[in-house]
Enzyme design. Structure first.
Site, PDB file in Angstrom:
ATOM      1  N   CYS A  13      46.955  41.034  46.159  1.00 27.65           N
ATOM      2  CA  CYS A  13      47.954  41.224  45.772  1.00 27.65           C
ATOM      3  C   CYS A  13      49.554  41.170  46.554  1.00 27.65           C
ATOM      4  CB  CYS A  13      48.023  42.491  44.947  1.00 27.65           C
ATOM      5  SG  CYS A  13      46.740  42.924  43.827  1.00 27.65           S
TER       6      CYS A  13
ATOM      7  N   ARG B  97      49.814  41.843  40.753  1.00 31.20           N
ATOM      8  CA  ARG B  97      48.345  41.882  41.023  1.00 31.20           C
ATOM      9  C   ARG B  97      47.738  40.346  40.834  1.00 31.20           C
ATOM     10  NH1 ARG B  97      43.675  43.825  37.260  1.00 31.20           N
ATOM     11  NH2 ARG B  97      41.801  43.797  38.821  1.00 31.20           N
ATOM     12  N   LEU B  98      47.133  39.886  41.796  1.00 33.08           N
ATOM     13  CA  LEU B  98      46.019  38.866  41.639  1.00 33.08           C
ATOM     14  C   LEU B  98      44.713  39.402  41.306  1.00 33.08           C
ATOM     15  CD1 LEU B  98      45.807  35.713  41.465  1.00 33.08           C
ATOM     16  CD2 LEU B  98      44.852  36.102  44.020  1.00 33.08           C
TER      17      LEU B  98
ATOM     18  N   ILE C  44      41.083  40.024  40.816  1.00 37.10           N
ATOM     19  CA  ILE C  44      39.977  39.480  41.714  1.00 37.10           C
ATOM     20  C   ILE C  44      38.596  40.351  41.175  1.00 37.10           C
ATOM     21  CG2 ILE C  44      38.757  38.801  43.786  1.00 37.10           C
ATOM     22  CD1 ILE C  44      41.179  37.151  43.062  1.00 37.10           C
TER      23      ILE C  44
ATOM     24  N   ASN D   5      47.185  45.675  48.656  1.00 34.66           N
ATOM     25  CA  ASN D   5      47.123  44.390  48.709  1.00 34.66           C
ATOM     26  C   ASN D   5      45.948  43.816  49.706  1.00 34.66           C
ATOM     27  OD1 ASN D   5      47.219  41.401  49.302  1.00 34.66           O
ATOM     28  ND2 ASN D   5      48.535  41.856  50.989  1.00 34.66           N
ATOM     29  N   GLY D   6      44.803  43.206  48.872  1.00 34.25           N
ATOM     30  CA  GLY D   6      43.599  42.834  49.760  1.00 34.25           C
ATOM     31  C   GLY D   6      42.299  43.309  49.035  1.00 34.25           C
TER      32      GLY D   6
ATOM     33  N   ASP E 277      38.116  48.302  43.527  1.00 33.26           N
ATOM     34  CA  ASP E 277      38.158  49.006  44.800  1.00 33.26           C
ATOM     35  C   ASP E 277      39.245  49.671  45.281  1.00 33.26           C
ATOM     36  OD1 ASP E 277      39.810  46.716  44.625  1.00 33.26           O
ATOM     37  OD2 ASP E 277      39.334  45.886  46.719  1.00 33.26           O
TER      38      ASP E 277
ATOM     39  N   GLY F 144      36.281  29.859  57.828  1.00 32.50           N
ATOM     40  CA  GLY F 144      36.177  30.160  59.268  1.00 32.50           C
ATOM     41  C   GLY F 144      36.951  30.864  60.215  1.00 32.50           C
TER      42      GLY F 144
END
Length: 594
Positions: A2, A51-52, A54, A76-77, A101, A362
């Site tokens: 987010c 908000r994205l 997920i 965010n995260g 979460d 990676g």
């Protein structure tokens, strides 16, 4: 994933709703799916979220607020161990109404206070309003995967996931000349500085508590330098390495939306994709871009890895000259960055965003396990390992610097040089990290510096901003806290052995990904900007530098003209220096008052 934003006013003054809306709209690319604001009347605080979606698409609306209305949380995260933490809370009798979460953060904070942050395994920037303490906390993850900026004028604190949200609520401050001074050394502006005076990072692994007093409380809650190197046999080392990375990858597959991975065919992305494939029944969706110029094209290696791991692979051949994308890149960065690889990273992000909402990458493997050519080059120098401590620190710093101190001062106009005369980028930005790492061996000291500066200042900015520009989330298994601590318990000789970079790491993953991928020569993900600057893009470059009001104010025109001519005529290779100046000029063009 987010964007978060908000304010804290020590005098309890509110901010107008339209200002908060503007702050949020500046971050809409980070969170196009939902939005929310917490602004209790009379307290002079607001927490906002774009908000994205997920995890828990329906139930994850933010902010999350405690039942009594005393605590509000936005983040965010992602918290990758939220499943285990939620099960623990339920076993203790705590009611969780969602599978989000962020609700786990709220319920942990209700029970444990700010100490709960240590229990989170994730990438996060968190804001917490606590009316019980009459305070607001800003928290950043261990190594700075997620950004968080703050501007504190002594009365009002503004914060946001990107600087543009802060500038939406206050007049643009002056350009920070010290930050530009450091930029010319590092090719990016190292934290805590930003290009704007008074706008600073919340540092990685740190929380800041704002109360009604003028001075916030700052606490570092995680410190990588507390690790101590250990002597371990290869077999035990490889077993622990693979176990940690496998679990770090597994928990980063938790999502309620389609996911995939960036795949270059290098050892880091190939290892991550191989481990992803172990944990899922369906083919892993992988993405890469190719170039017609074979010097910069890795697509054949990516295709080889995709076949080996049974991936659903998507590759597109991209235009090599991406200079027309540079202003768009810099808009999302909010600051000048001289790294050309942001442009192809945006391009592969655009490709992935057509298919998925989450990608694994990676990132972090090179800084943890000595994957860059510069490590081999530096430690191969005659006498490099015989240097005294101070000589080693300065010598390594010089080896990674863009402009040497004398070159910077030769570039400045006299009044700028006088203003910056007493500021040494080594002393200000590098030596404190070297001092923390003094107990490590020399290889790990170099890696520690790059973890704290290069990784959080540039290399993690790349997947975050370029992914968020097209509303996808990038996850980094190598930067699980367990892997970072393991890496700095590992002696430098396990990472760099002569010319063999990622020494034990490649040996450990070779059975998993094959010798061809494990031991292939590293290829940088970049484009040949220096060649364009000599030929087809020289006129564009020259006019960009000459027409920049900021560059003309800071730098001597004859010094810039000298670099341009020497580079064009092949008398010197000033690619990196000219690239950094061009990025600064293009950034300044978007901020005419700078």
């Amino acid at each position: 994933m987010c964007g978060i934003f908000g304010f804290w006013d020590r005098a309890r003054r509110d901010v107008a709703p339209d200002v908060l809306r503007d702050m949020g709209q500046r971050l809409r690319h980070r969170g196009p799916d939902d939005s929310g604001v917490w602004q209790p009347p009379g307290r002079g605080v607001a927490l906002g979220n774009m908000r994205l979606s997920i995890i828990d698409i329906a139930g994850g609306h933010q902010p999350f607020v405690s039942d009594d209305g005393a605590i509000a949380v936005v983040q965010n995260g992602e918290i990758f161990n939220h499943v285990e933490l939620a099960a623990e809370l339920r076993a203790q009798g705590v009611t969780l109404r969602t599978h989000s979460d962020t609700e786990v953060i709220l319920r942990l904070y209700e029970r444990e206070g700010i100490a709960c942050i240590r229990r989170l395994n994730g990438m996060f920037a968190i804001a917490i309003d606590d009316a019980r303490e009459d305070a607001m906390y800003l928290v950043r993850d261990r190594i700075g995967v997620k950004p968080l900026y703050v501007r504190d004028d002594g009365t009002r604190v503004l914060f946001g996931s990107e600087i543009k949200a802060i500038l939406a609520a206050a007049p643009s401050p002056d350009v920070d000349l010290e930050a530009i001074h450091h930029y010319l050394t590092f090719n990016y502006i190292p934290a805590p500085w930003t290009v704007w005076q008074g706008v600073r990072h919340v540092m990685p692994g740190t929380w800041v508590k704002f109360g009604r007093g003028p001075v916030p409380e700052v606490r570092r809650w995680w410190d990588l330098s507390t690790q101590r190197e250990q002597d371990v046999a290869y077999g035990a080392w490889a077993e622990e390495f693979l176990s940690i990375l496998d679990d770090a990858t597994r928990i980063r597959l938790r999502a309620d939306v389609p996911w995939g991975a960036f795949l270059s065919g290098g050892v880091d992305s190939s290892t991550v994709v191989a481990l992803m494939a172990k944990h899922v029944a369906q083919p892993v969706k992988t993405f890469c871009i190719g170039f017609a110029d074979p010097r910069f094209d890795e697509s054949s290696f990516a295709a080889e890895a995709a076949r080996r791991f049974g991936c659903d692979h998507t590759m597109e051949v991209a235009e090599l000259n991406m200079l027309d994308r540079w202003p768009h890149v810099l808009h999302h960065l909010d600051q000048p960055h001289g790294d050309a690889s942001f442009m192809p990273t945006l391009r592969v992000s655009e490709l992935a965003a057509k298919h998925v909402k989450v990608v694994l990458t990676g990132d972090g493997g090179d800084e943890l396990f000595a994957g860059y050519e510069k490590y081999e080059a530096f430690f191969a120098r005659p006498g490099a390992n015989a240097l005294g401590d101070a000589e080693f620190q300065r010598s390594y710093f010089d080896s990674i610097s863009l402009f040497a101190p004398s070159a910077k001062h030769a570039l400045y106009r006299p009044e700028v040089a006088a203003h910056l005369a007493g500021i040494d980028s080594f002393a200000a930005a590098a030596k404190p990290w070297f001092d923390e790492a003094a107990h490590f061996d020399r290889v790990n000291q170099a890696l520690y510096l790059d973890m704290q500066l290069l990784l959080s200042g540039n290399n993690l900015v790349k997947p975050d901003r370029m992914g968020m520009a097209v509303s996808i989330e990038a996850r980094t298994p190598f930067l699980d806290w367990r892997m970072m601590e393991f890496a700095f318990r590992s002696r430098g000789a396990t990472k760099l052995s002569g010319a063999d970079k990622k020494h034990w790491y490649k040996k450990a993953v070779s059975p998993l990904i094959g010798d061809d991928l494990a031991y292939r020569r590293k290829q940088m993900f970049t484009v040949p900007v220096g060649e364009w600057f000599r030929r087809e893009s020289f006129a564009w470059l020259a006019s960009t530098l000459r027409d920049s009001a900021l560059l003309q104010r800071l730098f001597r025109p004859d010094a810039i003209e000298g670099m341009l001519a020497a580079h064009r005529d092949g008398h010197a290779n000033h690619t990196r220096e000219l690239r950094a100046l061009a990025a600064l000029a293009l950034w300044a063009a978007q901020h005419p008052d700078a």
